[in-house]
Design a protein around this motif. Structure first.
Motif, PDB file in Angstrom:
ATOM      1  N   PHE A  60      39.784 -17.638 -30.272  1.00  0.00           N
ATOM      2  CA  PHE A  60      38.555 -17.895 -31.046  1.00  0.00           C
ATOM      3  C   PHE A  60      37.931 -18.977 -30.668  1.00  0.00           C
ATOM      4  N   ASN A  61      38.567 -20.252 -30.478  1.00  0.00           N
ATOM      5  CA  ASN A  61      37.647 -21.368 -29.809  1.00  0.00           C
ATOM      6  C   ASN A  61      37.149 -21.096 -28.411  1.00  0.00           C
ATOM      7  N   GLY A  62      37.634 -20.268 -27.543  1.00  0.00           N
ATOM      8  CA  GLY A  62      37.307 -19.908 -26.239  1.00  0.00           C
ATOM      9  C   GLY A  62      35.895 -19.265 -26.709  1.00  0.00           C
ATOM     10  N   ALA A  63      36.013 -18.472 -27.798  1.00  0.00           N
ATOM     11  CA  ALA A  63      34.731 -17.402 -27.838  1.00  0.00           C
ATOM     12  C   ALA A  63      33.497 -18.420 -28.559  1.00  0.00           C
ATOM     13  N   MET A  64      33.828 -19.358 -29.454  1.00  0.00           N
ATOM     14  CA  MET A  64      32.990 -20.127 -29.913  1.00  0.00           C
ATOM     15  C   MET A  64      32.459 -21.128 -28.793  1.00  0.00           C
ATOM     16  N   PHE A  65      33.166 -21.449 -27.941  1.00  0.00           N
ATOM     17  CA  PHE A  65      32.684 -22.163 -26.668  1.00  0.00           C
ATOM     18  C   PHE A  65      31.574 -21.257 -26.186  1.00  0.00           C
ATOM     19  N   SER A  66      31.939 -20.302 -25.682  1.00  0.00           N
ATOM     20  CA  SER A  66      30.892 -19.363 -25.044  1.00  0.00           C
ATOM     21  C   SER A  66      29.634 -19.257 -26.108  1.00  0.00           C
ATOM     22  N   ASN A  67      29.693 -19.065 -27.419  1.00  0.00           N
ATOM     23  CA  ASN A  67      28.490 -19.039 -28.259  1.00  0.00           C
ATOM     24  C   ASN A  67      27.748 -20.325 -28.083  1.00  0.00           C
ATOM     25  N   ALA A  70      34.149 -11.750 -25.281  1.00  0.00           N
ATOM     26  CA  ALA A  70      34.786 -10.236 -25.072  1.00  0.00           C
ATOM     27  C   ALA A  70      35.580 -10.392 -23.960  1.00  0.00           C
ATOM     28  N   LEU A  71      34.991 -10.746 -22.817  1.00  0.00           N
ATOM     29  CA  LEU A  71      35.659 -11.036 -21.670  1.00  0.00           C
ATOM     30  C   LEU A  71      36.959 -11.940 -21.747  1.00  0.00           C
ATOM     31  N   LEU A  72      36.688 -12.861 -22.422  1.00  0.00           N
ATOM     32  CA  LEU A  72      37.886 -14.093 -22.651  1.00  0.00           C
ATOM     33  C   LEU A  72      38.945 -13.445 -23.410  1.00  0.00           C
ATOM     34  N   ILE A  73      38.657 -12.703 -24.737  1.00  0.00           N
ATOM     35  CA  ILE A  73      39.433 -11.966 -25.616  1.00  0.00           C
ATOM     36  C   ILE A  73      40.457 -10.899 -24.583  1.00  0.00           C
ATOM     37  N   ALA A  91      36.182  -6.153 -31.137  1.00  0.00           N
ATOM     38  CA  ALA A  91      36.745  -7.277 -32.211  1.00  0.00           C
ATOM     39  C   ALA A  91      35.870  -8.301 -32.546  1.00  0.00           C
ATOM     40  N   ILE A  92      35.085  -8.937 -31.609  1.00  0.00           N
ATOM     41  CA  ILE A  92      34.300 -10.241 -31.699  1.00  0.00           C
ATOM     42  C   ILE A  92      33.047  -9.749 -32.470  1.00  0.00           C
ATOM     43  N   ALA A  93      32.631  -8.464 -32.236  1.00  0.00           N
ATOM     44  CA  ALA A  93      31.522  -7.884 -33.064  1.00  0.00           C
ATOM     45  C   ALA A  93      31.793  -7.783 -34.333  1.00  0.00           C
TER      46      ALA A  93
END
Length: 342
Positions: free
Chosen positions: A82-89, A104-107, A121-123
């Motif tokens: 989730f932190n990786g997803a937040m980083f991309s955001n 999504a690619l990171l997940i 999942a992220i959506a």
């Protein structure tokens, strides 16, 4: 990162710096520094701790959604994902809208699952996070409405919240009711575009229409699985609400750190308003979120603070909620990238 994406990111950060510079010009650098110098370091560290708790709460929501999709991940791994997803955001223009494909690619890499499941999942988590934010904002607005009369700016802000509270669930309902027709339209619309793009990228095989239809179908199927699991939705909404409460506590504590006190009802209204600024074409909403938070805080009836005090608290708060996931998530993305290309 390709050249176009790099250019968009650089322009986005340039825009964020410009907005922050204008904000500093009107508030005054010396005034801001004077306010920040009063900050209690132990309380600032508590803001960081609350931020980590917020990220953990939303990681629980992500873990729950991934579990519905048949992807089993531990809570620590979900926290890192989730932190990786937040980083991309936070480093991509248009915030979540721009960062979701990267997230999504990171997940998919870290959770060892298909890209379509990662995107679903992220959506799903982002959609579920919307519900508590608007609900809490309406509660805060209702409280202030019983105490005093709103000015024009706050009436417009409250109107925007009410509009979103009606429009977004309405759009979700219509999309769900006509999901099969929507899926067919997406397949027919995206297939030629994706084939045209991949045909012009050296070394990338051009997918067949059948394979594209299958992958898009898997994405819609994953969304449907999440939407029909009531227990998962309840758990995710509870985790999301807890996360929003922790974010709001972080802003409230930021004021405590500089020796000021504001009603907690104020942050119920203000934090979701700031989150709406995340749709601006600025990485992570940087600049736009700060400006909105300061403007709304300074305009709230019953909150007797100056703009320099509001900005100082916002700097502490945003310093935690922006940079903590950037540092943690950036490390995660770097490690995953090194493993992928090493």
């Amino acid at each position: 990162m390709d050249r176009d994406q790099l250019r968009a990111t650089v322009l986005g950060f340039g825009g964020a710096i410009a907005v922050l510079s204008v904000l500093l010009y009107f508030v005054g650098v010396d005034e801001l520094v004077a306010e920040l110098s009063r900050a209690d370091s132990s309380t600032v560290l508590l803001v960081v701790g609350v931020t980590l708790a917020w990220l953990l709460a939303w990681a629980i929501a992500l873990k729950t959604v991934l579990g519905v999709l048949g992807v089993s991940v531990s809570l620590p791994r979900s926290f890192l994902v989730f932190n990786g997803a937040m980083f991309s955001n936070n480093v991509t223009p248009f915030g979540q809208a721009g960062g979701e494909p990267v997230a999504a690619l990171l997940i998919s890499k870290m959770a060892d699952t298909e890209y379509e499941k990662g995107l679903a999942a992220i959506a799903s988590v982002d959609t579920l996070n919307f519900v508590p934010s608007v609900s809490l904002a309406l509660i805060g607005a209702a409280y202030f409405a019983t105490e005093t009369t709103f000015g024009t700016r706050l009436q417009l802000a409250t109107g925007a919240v009410v509009l979103l509270a009606v429009a977004v669930p309405g759009a979700v309902y219509v999309g769900w009711k006509y999901r099969y027709s929507l899926e067919n339209r997406v397949v027919s619309g995206l297939t030629p575009l994706i084939r045209w793009i991949t045909d012009r990228i050296p070394g990338v095989p051009v997918p067949t229409p059948a394979s594209l239809e299958s992958r898009i179908g898997h994405f819609f199927g994953a969304i449907e699985r999440v939407a029909t699991d009531r227990r998962a939705i309840a758990v995710s909404l509870a985790a999301s609400t807890l996360g929003w409460g922790l974010q709001m506590s972080g802003l409230w504590l930021a004021f405590v750190a500089i020796g000021e006190s504001i009603p907690f009802s104020a942050v119920l209204f203000v934090v979701p308003m700031g989150a709406m600024a995340g749709i601006t074409p600025l990485p992570g909403g940087t600049g736009g979120i700060e400006a909105v938070l300061v403007a709304v805080l300074a305009a709230l009836p019953g909150v007797t603070i100056g703009v320099e005090t509001a900005l100082a608290a916002v700097v502490i708060y945003r310093g935690a909620v922006y940079w903590v996931p950037v540092l943690v998530g950036g490390t995660v993305v770097s490690v995953v990238g090194a493993d992928s290309f090493g």
